[in-house]
Design an enzyme around this catalytic site. Structure first.
Site, PDB file in Angstrom:
ATOM      1  N   SER A 191       0.990  -1.422  -0.148  1.00 13.51           N
ATOM      2  CA  SER A 191       0.334  -0.212   0.117  1.00 13.51           C
ATOM      3  C   SER A 191       0.551   1.312   0.199  1.00 13.51           C
ATOM      4  O   SER A 191       2.348   1.493  -0.194  1.00 13.51           O
ATOM      5  CB  SER A 191      -0.795   0.037   1.762  1.00 13.51           C
ATOM      6  OG  SER A 191       0.011   0.411   2.234  1.00 13.51           O
ATOM      7  N   LYS A 192       0.221   2.441  -0.898  1.00 14.69           N
ATOM      8  CA  LYS A 192       1.056   3.450  -0.323  1.00 14.69           C
ATOM      9  C   LYS A 192       1.530   3.474   0.864  1.00 14.69           C
ATOM     10  O   LYS A 192       2.652   4.517   1.328  1.00 14.69           O
ATOM     11  CB  LYS A 192      -0.163   4.697  -0.500  1.00 14.69           C
ATOM     12  CG  LYS A 192       0.228   6.596  -0.925  1.00 14.69           C
ATOM     13  CD  LYS A 192      -0.761   7.163  -0.943  1.00 14.69           C
ATOM     14  CE  LYS A 192      -0.286   8.281  -0.392  1.00 14.69           C
ATOM     15  NZ  LYS A 192      -0.267   8.711   0.734  1.00 14.69           N
ATOM     16  N   ARG A 193       0.974   3.312   1.966  1.00 17.18           N
ATOM     17  CA  ARG A 193       1.626   3.605   3.203  1.00 17.18           C
ATOM     18  C   ARG A 193       2.866   2.660   3.634  1.00 17.18           C
ATOM     19  O   ARG A 193       3.654   3.817   4.382  1.00 17.18           O
ATOM     20  CB  ARG A 193       0.354   2.961   4.864  1.00 17.18           C
ATOM     21  CG  ARG A 193       0.604   3.913   5.826  1.00 17.18           C
ATOM     22  CD  ARG A 193      -0.196   3.506   6.499  1.00 17.18           C
ATOM     23  NE  ARG A 193      -1.941   4.130   6.228  1.00 17.18           N
ATOM     24  CZ  ARG A 193      -3.232   3.991   6.558  1.00 17.18           C
ATOM     25  NH1 ARG A 193      -3.456   2.593   7.929  1.00 17.18           N
ATOM     26  NH2 ARG A 193      -3.953   4.565   6.187  1.00 17.18           N
TER      27      ARG A 193
END
Length: 508
Positions: free
Chosen positions: A265-267
């Site tokens: 994920s972007k996180r």
RNA sequence: GCCGCCUUAGCUCAGUUGGUUAGAGUGUUUGUUUCGUAAACAAUUGGUCACGGGUUCGAUUCCUGUAGGCGGCUCCA
């Protein structure tokens, strides 16, 4: 190719929803679609799935096309490029979905449901793992439980409602996935998905089937997260357009985070310090910018190459592929089933390989801009040679600032500290003599400069080794870069002598 | 919880009709070269093929069970 599709022109599609920046996984899905289409002389279609108006984000669609352009993955048909199956935006195709949803209701394959979102919410809270399915649909407010008359009057009164697919009881739905082979689901395990929402927009499930049919899509490659809802799509194809017209499915393995096993994920990128978006994405609401691979200094060739290796290899051990080579060698049979772990170190390796491999002319303009952004004005005539001289040392395009910048601008803060402790008067004398010698030398070639330097060192009874580092610091500012005499040759007489004098002054 | 998918070096992956000693790249360490850095080249390190059972002369490969990981279960896509 698998039978049934041999006679049809291959047509694939990428169907993103414009809700934000394009994630790594999205671009890889594009890539695999694109490679497959081009390998078979087929068409690559981009269809915008903007059926959820609450999630629409301005600029996201433009961003998608700019990303594809950067990667060199040009669509044959899309909302931007047009084409014979326009429109390519689902919001603009709204009326055609209702027709099919109505048809399904008429045939008893779907039904009206009047339960409000709030009612469903409470139901889900009340009952653990609530599903709108064979076990529960008889307890809900829909055209199956209501009398025909009641349903009529609710519809006539304009009561908000959705259309749900009616899943058959305890039936096996089978299909062949190009990557996974035969996949079987029991309909009891799937719920009655909403096909048409209360606002008249289709959900993904209906829209994807209708559009794939209308756009004559032959192969559908999408992420593995779609596998569980595939039976709904198969059923819809069966009801609406016939299984013989259905595209062949391939569910691509997930891209996993480098640590642990979750979906990337972007996180994770933010947390581990690497980009997950193809290019910089600025959220129009929060004004926050998420860094992209392009801005981090990745070459599109490397980005694409790295993506291709996420879930695929050609079995030969070759790792560096151009887009054309990928088109020639890509094979869906060689896509593996397991999730592909994203490895940023490997991504950097690909970039380094491509910086070395490509002629510098293909990224020179970009490097010039990067240098200019740092206040370094590079003249074109030398730039190409300089980039060639230092490109083996660069992992990112931005590394050229450090590796090539000193050719154009002397360091303001040369690394005096690493030569000062061993600095002595006879070295000082040597460099003063060197300036004089270089002022008089008729040739200004690396080999001659080295010869003069060493002869002079011998005359001063100094080992060249002791003088090389100071000389490097004078010219470069730090302990890096190509051979010092090559650098001196490039800098020219005036600049070389100026830099020697400048540092000599700082050592005083 | 239900359903599905997956599991081979630290990491990314090869190993496709069952058959000697399971292979690459990357990473680690070291060496060569260099004024030095990077690159390059060479060497080194590295695996109970998730675990159990079965079929077989023989299983990483086929069957089956278990475990673990992941994905999905929205009027999201």
């Amino acid at each position: 190719m698998t039978e049934g599709t041999i006679n049809k022109k291959v047509r694939v599609r990428f169907a993103p929803s414009p809700t934000g920046g394009l994630h790594l996984g999205g671009v890889r899905t594009v890539l695999f679609n694109y490679l497959f289409a081009k390998q078979h002389g087929g068409d690559f279609v981009v269809r915008i799935e903007d059926t959820d108006q609450t999630r629409f984000v301005a600029g996201a669609e433009d961003y998608i096309f700019e990303t594809l352009k950067w990667c060199g993955l040009t669509p044959d048909e899309s909302s931007l490029h047009g084409g014979p199956f326009a429109p390519y935006r689902q919001s603009e195709r709204k009326p055609m979905y209702k027709e099919f949803a109505d048809k399904l209701v008429k045939e008893g394959k779907a039904y009206y449901a009047f339960d409000t979102a709030e009612e469903l919410d409470t139901k889900r809270k009340e009952i653990n793992n609530f599903q709108y399915n064979h076990a529960t649909r008889g307890l809900m407010k829909n055209s199956l439980t209501l009398s025909a008359k009641e349903t009529e009057s609710l519809l006539a009164a304009g009561t908000p409602h959705v259309i749900r697919i009616l899943l058959p009881d305890n039936e096996e739905v089978k299909f062949t996935d190009l990557i996974r082979g035969e996949v079987i689901f029991n309909t009891n395990q799937v719920d009655d998905k909403v096909l048409l929402k209360a606002d008249g927009m289709p959900t993904y499930h209906l829209a994807v089937v209708v559009d794939d049919f209308k756009m004559e899509i032959t192969h559908a490659f999408r992420g593995e997260e779609w596998l569980p809802s595939a039976p709904v799509h198969i059923l819809l194809w069966n009801y609406l357009f016939g299984l013989e017209n259905m595209p062949q499915w391939a569910h691509l393995p997930l891209i996993l985070k480098p640590d642990g096993n979750g979906k990337l994920s972007k996180r994770d990128g933010d947390r581990l310090g690497f980009p997950t978006f193809a290019m910089d994405w600025k959220d129009p609401k929060s004004e926050e910018t998420t860094i992209g691979f392009r801005e981090r200094g990745f070459l599109p060739e490397a980005f694409v190459n790295m993506l291709a290796a996420l879930g695929w290899n050609d079995g030969s051990g070759q790792e560096v592929f151009s887009l054309d080579e990928l088109i020639a060698k890509f094979s869906i049979d060689r896509v593996h089933k397991g999730g592909a772990k994203f490895d940023y170190e490997k991504a950097k390796w690909y970039n380094q390989e491509w910086i070395k491999k490509l002629p510098v002319s293909s990224y020179q303009a970009q490097v010039k801009q990067i240098l200019a952004d740092k206040g370094i004005i590079a003249n074109d005539e030398n730039l190409e040679q300089i980039l060639n001289l230092v490109k083996e040392r660069c992992v990112f395009l931005n590394d050229f600032v450090e590796q090539a910048g000193f050719f154009f601008k002397a360091s303001d803060t040369p690394d005096i500290a690493s030569i000062k402790p061993k600095w002595e008067e006879k070295k000082n004398m040597f460099f003063i003599e060197l300036i004089r010698a270089y002022e008089l030398s008729t040739l200004w070639e690396a080999a001659d400069l080295e010869k003069e330097f060493k002869e002079l060192a011998a005359a001063h009874q100094l080992k060249p080794g002791e003088l090389m580092l100071p000389f490097r610091i004078m010219l470069v500012g730090g302990k890096f870069g190509p051979g010092v005499f090559e650098i001196a040759a490039f800098l020219g007489r005036d600049e070389t002598l100026n830099r020697i004098k400048k540092v000599l002054g700082m050592l005083d």
